[in-house]
Design an enzyme around this catalytic site. Structure first.
Site: not given
Length: 364
Positions: A156, A226
């Site tokens: 992330k 992401s």
């Protein structure tokens, strides 16, 4: 010996933590063993997708009620966008102790957090090196000594906002872009190349600022990145196989050459020797091919001015994979810069190798 458990929990909204709360209350999940939580939330997956931050806030509140400040160590990777038939859900990765006489090697998991990334490093080699160092630390935490045994790395990563760009400029620094949407792709791309560097898929002398989101011949077959507004550093989770772990779960990975290339996924499933079922866990990346073609046939994902191509790709790939595994609680993340070949992407499958992968249902 450590053993990994994976619990798939459906959610009714981005802030719905009732399923996880019920699992903790019943003893099905020990909160102190939670290593990471991945989630698919029903936002747009773009810069202003606050469904991710909403989910993170709800999860942090629940975890802090059980763990106090230790809750901050749990990696929370929320991926926005559940287009098509993809079902919103959480994947809870838990570590427990088990009998050393159990099945080994087995699924292993490790995590790492990086310091906040200066905005001028985003989308550049500074981010690549930061992620690579974090991946190495997560591998060490997982007890994985050989990069060959790593099957999936979830990162992330941050993105740029107008305020973050202004803050960098006030310090006399320049950012790779002032376009906040473009920054998401640059961040994912640099993070993916950091994973490739750490896993030995690409040598550092092949990388440069200029190659990021430009030379798509450079890619990782095990990266999933992401980007989100809800953090400034990186949260990194490494999944692989290790003889230092025991348990029923195993992981394998495949690389889809294009959006309908499910044959490698079937081969990865077969390599685990288990049986497909409702509890099969699937993690994947999706990207509309830049050529505008899928096996020579024109697609229109890049030409839609109303809906981002990443949203189309998520829905399309999730549907293809759902047809393989037989359910729609699939973790498909859009934006696959340097994550697999153009139009394709890495996929990981976790399933019971002669044992059980837990599924927790929402309370009636």
């Amino acid at each position: 010996m450590p053993t990994a458990k994976v619990h798939r929990i459906p959610t009714a909204s981005p802030d719905d933590v009732s399923g996880l709360a019920a699992a903790i209350a019943s003893g099905a999940i020990a909160p102190e063993g939670i290593l990471a939580i991945f989630g698919k939330t029903e936002g747009n997956g773009c810069v202003n997708d606050f469904s991710r931050g909403f989910a993170v806030a709800a999860l942090q509140a629940l975890l802090r009620s059980h763990l106090g400040d230790a809750a901050d160590e749990v990696c929370l990777v929320m991926s926005g966008g559940t287009e098509g038939g993809m079902s919103p859900h959480l994947l809870v990765f838990e570590v427990a102790e088990a009998d050393a006489n159990g099945t080994s090697p087995a699924l292993a998991a490790g995590r790492a957090h990086t310091p906040d990334l200066p905005s001028e490093h985003l989308g550049r080699m500074g981010q690549v090196r930061s992620v690579a160092e974090g991946v190495r630390r997560a591998m060490e935490a997982a007890g994985i000594t050989d990069a060959v045994d790593v099957h999936f790395v979830q990162v992330k990563c941050p993105l740029l906002t107008a305020a973050r760009v202004r803050e960098a400029e006030a310090r006399g620094a320049t950012t790779a872009t002032s376009d906040t949407l473009k920054s998401m792709g640059l961040s994912r791309g640099a993070s993916a190349l950091g994973i490739a560097l750490a896993l030995g898929e690409i040598a550092e002398d092949a990388l440069s600022d200029a190659a990021i989101c430009a030379d798509y011949g450079l890619w990782s077959g095990r990266a999933s990145c992401s980007s989100g507004i809800e953090l400034l550093g990186h949260e990194i989770v490494v999944l692989g196989m290790s003889k230092s772990w025991t348990g029923p779960l195993a992981i394998a990975h495949a690389v889809m050459a294009d959006a309908i290339d499910v044959a490698p996924v079937r081969e990865a499933i077969d390599s685990l020797g288990g049986a497909l079922g409702e509890d099969t866990i699937v993690l994947a990346k999706a990207e509309a091919s830049r050529s505008g073609l899928i096996r020579g046939k024109r697609h229109t994902m890049l030409d839609d001015s109303d809906i981002s191509s990443t949203r189309h790709a998520r829905a399309f790939v999730a549907g293809a994979l759902a047809g393989v595994v037989g359910h729609t609680e699939i973790y498909v993340s859009g934006g696959a810069e340097h994550q697999g070949p153009d139009g394709g992407g890495p996929v990981a499958v976790i399933l019971e190798s002669l044992a059980d992968c837990a599924r927790v249902s929402l309370p009636e």
